[in-house]
Design a protein around this motif. Structure first.
Motif, short mmCIF file in Angstrom:
data_model
loop_
_atom_site.label_atom_id
_atom_site.label_comp_id
_atom_site.label_asym_id
_atom_site.label_seq_id
_atom_site.Cartn_x
_atom_site.Cartn_y
_atom_site.Cartn_z
N ASP A 1 1.10 4.06 -3.01
CA ASP A 1 0.88 5.48 -2.73
C ASP A 1 2.03 6.33 -3.25
O ASP A 1 1.82 7.40 -3.84
CB ASP A 1 0.71 5.71 -1.23
CG ASP A 1 -0.66 5.31 -0.73
OD1 ASP A 1 -1.58 5.12 -1.55
OD2 ASP A 1 -0.82 5.18 0.51
N HIS B 1 0.83 -1.20 0.00
CA HIS B 1 0.00 0.00 0.00
C HIS B 1 0.87 1.25 0.00
O HIS B 1 0.60 2.21 -0.74
CB HIS B 1 -0.93 -0.02 1.21
CG HIS B 1 -1.94 1.06 1.21
ND1 HIS B 1 -1.74 2.25 1.86
CD2 HIS B 1 -3.16 1.14 0.63
CE1 HIS B 1 -2.79 3.02 1.69
NE2 HIS B 1 -3.67 2.37 0.94
N GLU C 1 1.90 9.20 -6.24
CA GLU C 1 2.27 10.58 -5.91
C GLU C 1 3.40 11.12 -6.78
O GLU C 1 3.49 12.33 -7.00
CB GLU C 1 2.66 10.69 -4.43
CG GLU C 1 1.49 10.71 -3.49
CD GLU C 1 0.58 11.90 -3.70
OE1 GLU C 1 1.08 13.03 -3.89
OE2 GLU C 1 -0.64 11.71 -3.70
#
Length: 89
Positions: free
Chosen positions: A53, A49, A57
């Protein structure tokens, strides 16, 4: 054999499982193994996870830092893609 004798037999009465016996130790060991596996799976999920992320980003940060260059690049890619699609017809 009468109904009373069947109900009183050890097969249908209260189970005689000793929690400190072999079955209890095996159940405790299996429970510990399942708990460890669940903890490892949760840890792997958390790492994945976090990685996802960061991967999401990164392009956002590049676009925020260079908005004009991002728009020019998007227009150039769109133009080239359109020209390649038009040449096949």
């Amino acid at each position: 054999m009468s109904i009373e004798s069947v109900e009183d037999s050890s097969l249908f009465g209260k189970p005689s499982v000793d929690p400190e016996g072999v079955v209890g130790k095996a159940a405790a060991s299996a429970h510990d193994t399942v708990d460890k596996a669940a903890q490892r799976a949760q840890s792997a999920f958390d790492c994945a996870h976090d990685y996802i992320d960061q991967a999401v980003e990164a392009p956002r940060n590049v676009i925020r830092d260079n908005p004009v260059a991002s728009v020019v690049l998007a227009l150039a890619v769109g133009f080239l893609w359109g020209r390649l699609g038009a040449s096949r017809d």
